[in-house]
Design a protein around this motif. Structure first.
Motif, short mmCIF file in Angstrom:
data_model
loop_
_atom_site.label_atom_id
_atom_site.label_comp_id
_atom_site.label_asym_id
_atom_site.label_seq_id
_atom_site.Cartn_x
_atom_site.Cartn_y
_atom_site.Cartn_z
N ALA A 55 0.83 -1.21 0.00
CA ALA A 55 0.00 0.00 0.00
C ALA A 55 0.87 1.26 0.00
CB ALA A 55 -0.93 0.00 1.21
N ASN A 56 1.92 1.26 0.80
CA ASN A 56 2.82 2.41 0.84
C ASN A 56 3.52 2.62 -0.51
OD1 ASN A 56 2.26 3.06 3.52
ND2 ASN A 56 3.89 1.76 4.32
N ALA A 57 3.84 1.52 -1.19
CA ALA A 57 4.49 1.63 -2.50
C ALA A 57 3.56 2.26 -3.53
CB ALA A 57 4.93 0.24 -2.97
N ILE A 58 2.26 1.96 -3.42
CA ILE A 58 1.29 2.59 -4.35
C ILE A 58 1.32 4.11 -4.19
CG2 ILE A 58 -1.19 2.88 -4.81
CD1 ILE A 58 -1.47 -0.13 -4.10
N ALA A 59 1.34 4.58 -2.94
CA ALA A 59 1.40 6.03 -2.70
C ALA A 59 2.71 6.62 -3.22
CB ALA A 59 1.24 6.31 -1.21
N ASP A 60 3.82 5.93 -2.96
CA ASP A 60 5.13 6.46 -3.35
C ASP A 60 5.33 6.48 -4.87
OD1 ASP A 60 5.74 6.77 -0.69
OD2 ASP A 60 6.84 4.88 -0.53
N LYS A 61 4.88 5.41 -5.54
CA LYS A 61 5.20 5.27 -6.97
C LYS A 61 4.16 5.88 -7.90
CE LYS A 61 8.09 1.22 -6.23
NZ LYS A 61 8.41 -0.18 -6.57
N THR A 62 2.91 5.94 -7.44
CA THR A 62 1.86 6.48 -8.33
C THR A 62 1.31 7.81 -7.85
OG1 THR A 62 -0.01 5.42 -7.20
CG2 THR A 62 1.17 4.10 -8.85
N LYS A 63 1.66 8.21 -6.60
CA LYS A 63 1.15 9.44 -6.00
C LYS A 63 -0.37 9.44 -5.91
CE LYS A 63 5.37 10.76 -5.74
NZ LYS A 63 6.07 10.55 -4.44
N SER A 64 -0.94 8.25 -5.79
CA SER A 64 -2.38 8.14 -5.62
C SER A 64 -2.69 7.62 -4.22
CB SER A 64 -2.98 7.19 -6.67
OG SER A 64 -2.59 5.85 -6.43
N CYS A 65 -3.93 7.74 -3.80
CA CYS A 65 -4.35 7.26 -2.47
C CYS A 65 -4.41 5.74 -2.50
CB CYS A 65 -5.72 7.83 -2.12
SG CYS A 65 -6.44 7.07 -0.66
N PRO A 66 -3.65 5.06 -1.65
CA PRO A 66 -3.67 3.60 -1.67
C PRO A 66 -5.06 3.03 -1.43
CG PRO A 66 -1.85 4.40 -0.33
CD PRO A 66 -2.69 5.59 -0.67
N PHE A 67 -5.78 3.59 -0.47
CA PHE A 67 -7.08 3.02 -0.13
C PHE A 67 -8.05 3.11 -1.29
CE2 PHE A 67 -11.43 3.29 1.34
CZ PHE A 67 -11.54 2.12 2.09
N PHE A 68 -8.23 4.29 -1.86
CA PHE A 68 -9.22 4.45 -2.93
C PHE A 68 -8.76 3.76 -4.22
CE2 PHE A 68 -10.69 7.80 -0.07
CZ PHE A 68 -12.05 7.53 -0.07
N SER A 69 -7.45 3.71 -4.44
CA SER A 69 -6.94 2.99 -5.61
C SER A 69 -7.20 1.50 -5.48
CB SER A 69 -5.44 3.24 -5.78
OG SER A 69 -5.19 4.60 -6.06
N LEU A 70 -6.98 0.95 -4.28
CA LEU A 70 -7.22 -0.47 -4.06
C LEU A 70 -8.70 -0.80 -4.05
CD1 LEU A 70 -4.47 -1.05 -1.36
CD2 LEU A 70 -4.56 -2.17 -3.60
N ALA A 71 -9.52 0.13 -3.54
CA ALA A 71 -10.97 -0.08 -3.56
C ALA A 71 -11.47 -0.16 -5.01
CB ALA A 71 -11.67 1.04 -2.81
N GLU A 72 -10.93 0.69 -5.87
CA GLU A 72 -11.31 0.66 -7.28
C GLU A 72 -10.78 -0.60 -7.96
OE1 GLU A 72 -13.43 1.97 -10.46
OE2 GLU A 72 -13.38 2.86 -8.45
N LEU A 73 -9.55 -0.98 -7.62
CA LEU A 73 -8.96 -2.20 -8.18
C LEU A 73 -9.79 -3.43 -7.79
CD1 LEU A 73 -6.51 -3.52 -9.68
CD2 LEU A 73 -5.41 -3.71 -7.43
N SER A 74 -10.39 -3.39 -6.61
CA SER A 74 -11.19 -4.52 -6.12
C SER A 74 -12.34 -4.88 -7.06
CB SER A 74 -11.77 -4.20 -4.73
OG SER A 74 -10.73 -4.03 -3.79
N LYS A 75 -12.80 -3.93 -7.81
CA LYS A 75 -13.91 -4.18 -8.74
C LYS A 75 -13.49 -5.07 -9.90
CE LYS A 75 -16.04 0.27 -7.62
NZ LYS A 75 -16.41 1.62 -8.11
N ASN A 76 -12.16 -5.15 -10.13
CA ASN A 76 -11.66 -5.88 -11.30
C ASN A 76 -10.84 -7.11 -10.97
OD1 ASN A 76 -11.50 -2.67 -12.30
ND2 ASN A 76 -12.50 -4.07 -13.71
N THR A 77 -10.63 -7.38 -9.69
CA THR A 77 -9.89 -8.58 -9.30
C THR A 77 -10.86 -9.62 -8.74
OG1 THR A 77 -9.49 -7.72 -7.06
CG2 THR A 77 -7.80 -7.29 -8.74
N ARG A 78 -10.52 -10.88 -8.91
CA ARG A 78 -11.40 -11.91 -8.36
C ARG A 78 -11.23 -12.05 -6.86
NH1 ARG A 78 -12.20 -17.13 -12.38
NH2 ARG A 78 -13.62 -16.09 -13.82
N PHE A 79 -10.00 -11.85 -6.38
CA PHE A 79 -9.74 -11.96 -4.94
C PHE A 79 -9.65 -10.58 -4.31
CE2 PHE A 79 -8.44 -16.21 -6.12
CZ PHE A 79 -8.75 -16.98 -5.00
#
Length: 613
Positions: free
Chosen positions: A152-176
């Motif tokens: 999660a910290n790497a997402i913030a560092d490398k993409t400058k996006s919010c880890p929580f909301f980015s992962l919440a959006e990613l959840s819509k497209n992953t099976r797990f």
């Protein structure tokens, strides 16, 4: 992202029982049933369950864990299968904007987050809306670490996006999707984050499912008298003097003050109807809390400044109290006066969520015996069971263990006294000389204080208290290979600590002092009263006392054996282990039973050889 085609088992071969678990999971999903899997740590449950899910071709899987750290083992296995996933846990822990605001409540964090998003003050959130899911997945996929926090910290560092909301959006497209319990069992969180799930086609996996015995604690909410006083101060400071809200909060404060016990360490159940009038003003209190926060934002906003609105915390408590299934307690434990709202029946928290999914998979090394799912959780669905020890015998066990029972000691109330404490402490001193980390487990802090500090001057030890962190204990254990850890049964250490090195557990010895039955207090009395209406008194006491003790003992013993090649020595220091229900529940082979100090001393060379062999 990856597909499910040709996903082979990522190990050279199945361990005994893994293929059976995989087939059982596939069968349960195809039948829309509940699978209940009881197998010890190190058995390979996670990999076997994932394989069964793949074989079933399930559409969406929500994998629930108790703690953030427990995500890591699931992530590790998903990576080995080369499967895509997302994960969700406390946004506060990885927020790149408010990362210095660790002293605020979750209510304050989410309200501050909401206002920052509305006002366009969070560039990380803006980026998380714009960024493509593939970019987020690329960060996760390339990382070698299995740590959810580090990813999660790497997402913030490398993409400058919010880890929580980015992962919440990613959840819509992953099976797990891997998430902590509240994301499914707290309605307001589920509806905010995971309402896109089609539950009738989804599979829920619950790790450490024995914890569902206490699922009602997920909804526990408490406030202090200081919180209410601060709420009143806020109302006056921000222009709401002489209003209905001030009158309501003043009434809450005066009533709470009136109910306060005169003594410390007291817990009492209170009729929540005493606060009924305040519940009629929840909407008005919510509006005022929002207005106060907006004013504070205008006056103080700074990413390094913690904006707190005490009225928001009071509002959360009132909303909890309004729940039909909640009960009210007052407590002066630890010298702090709290008013605590919580349900008392775990079925009110987990029943509906587990009834409405396509299938549920419950995993643990200490699944409560009997029809726990049907009785305690009140779930009326077809259930399929797998118990490694029953189905596989010796092949269902992990590692090697040696169990010694001391039949001349006990912590039964009528036996307690200085002479008994001296004898137990003598045994603990002898055990403390063995190689490896030693975990000594007491039924209560009181007994730990009376027995656990009588070591000779050569013994290095650490005592668990209510503020002890796992990290603190683990660091000390890595500094001293012969450390003694004094812990309380059912606490964070016995439930969650893992001290390993090169695929082996460093905890070599576990001593259980007495039988850790829960201590009867106002909580347990009320819990017993509520459950007995549904289960009857005999069944209720079986679960609340005997099964609870069984889980505490098994969880503590499990700290020593984490991998197939581990060895552990178990000392059960109480004659009550020799008979009755607790012996039947534990299903342990007793290698030695000692009846006095001489017999105990004569056994110790065998223990030393067992650990060295």
């Amino acid at each position: 992202m990856s597909t499910w085609e040709n996903k082979e088992f990522p190990y050279n071969e199945y361990r005994p029982g893994q293929k059976e678990i995989s087939d059982l999971v596939k069968n349960a999903i195809e039948k829309n049933s509940i699978a209940i899997i009881n197998a010890p740590t190190g058995f390979g449950k996670t990999a076997a369950v994932i394989k069964g899910i793949i074989e079933s071709n399930a559409e969406k899987i929500l994998w629930l864990v108790r703690t953030v750290n427990e995500m890591d083992s699931v992530i590790r296995e998903l990576k080995r299968f080369n499967l895509d996933y997302s994960f969700l846990f406390s946004a506060k822990r990885t927020c790149p904007l408010f990362k210095n605001q660790n002293d605020i409540s979750s209510e304050d964090f989410w309200e501050n987050c909401r206002i920052a998003r509305i006002k366009g003050l969070c560039n990380y959130y803006t980026k998380s809306i714009e960024i493509d899911n593939k970019e987020i997945w690329d960060v996760i996929e390339k990382m070698e670490t299995f740590s959810g926090i580090e990813q999660a910290n790497a997402i913030a560092d490398k993409t400058k996006s919010c880890p929580f909301f980015s992962l919440a959006e990613l959840s819509k497209n992953t099976r797990f999707i891997i998430a902590t319990y509240p994301y499914y069992f707290k309605d307001e969180i589920f509806e905010r984050v995971l309402d896109f799930l089609n539950l009738e086609k989804s599979i829920v996996v619950i790790d450490e499912a024995h914890s569902l015995m206490y699922a009602h604690s997920i909804l526990e909410t408490s406030i202090t008298l200081r919180d209410i006083e601060q709420s009143l101060n806020e109302i006056k400071e921000y222009g709401y003097s002489n209003t209905e809200v001030e009158k309501v909060i003043s009434n809450i404060y005066n009533l709470s003050k009136e109910l306060r016990p005169k003594l410390d360490n007291v817990v009492k159940r209170i009729e929540k109807e005493k606060f009924n009038e305040a519940l009629n003003y929840i909407d008005i209190i919510s509006d005022v809390a929002e207005e106060i926060r907006d004013k504070k934002f205008q006056k103080f906003f700074n990413i390094n400044y913690s904006i707190k609105v005490y009225l928001s915390h009071l509002l959360s408590w009132l909303l909890s109290l309004k729940n039909d299934y909640s009960y009210l307690f007052i407590s002066t434990e630890d010298g702090i006066y709290r008013l605590i709202s919580m349900p008392l029946d775990p079925s009110t928290v987990v029943n509906k969520p587990l009834q409405r999914v396509k299938s549920a998979i419950l995993l643990s090394g200490t699944i409560p015996p009997g029809d726990f799912v049907g009785e305690m959780l009140n779930i009326n669905r077809e259930r399929i069971f797998f118990d490694a020890e029953i189905m596989l015998g010796i092949k269902g066990k992990i590692g090697k263990s040696l169990t010694i029972v001391s039949g001349d000691v006990s912590t039964l109330y009528k036996t307690r006294g200085e002479s008994m404490y001296k004898r137990i402490s003598y045994y603990l001193n002898q055990i403390s000389k063995l190689d490896g980390i030693k975990l000594f487990v007491y039924p209560s802090y009181e007994l730990m204080d009376k027995i656990g500090n009588r070591f000779d001057g050569q013994t290095n030890y650490i005592n668990e208290n209510k503020n002890t962190s796992l990290e603190e204990v683990i660091n000390k254990a890595y500094e001293n290979d012969k450390l003694v850890i004094n812990a309380v049964a059912g606490g964070k250490i016995t439930e969650g600590i893992e001290i390993t090195n090169n695929g082996r557990s460093k905890i070599k010895v576990v001593a259980i002092i007495g039988i850790p039955y829960p201590q009867k207090d106002a909580y347990l009395t009320a819990h017993e009263q509520i459950l007995s209406k549904r289960l009857g008194l005999t069944k209720t006491k079986y679960y609340l006392y005997k099964v609870a003790a069984y889980i505490r003992i098994k969880q503590a013993l499990g700290r020593a054996i984490r991998f197939p090649n581990d060895k552990g020595v178990y000392f059960l220091l109480d004659y009550r282990y020799l008979y009755g229900e607790i012996r039947k529940l534990l299903r342990l082979k007793y290698n030695k039973v000692t009846k006095n100090i001489d017999e105990f001393d004569a056994t110790m060379p065998e223990v030393v050889n067992f650990l060295k062999d």
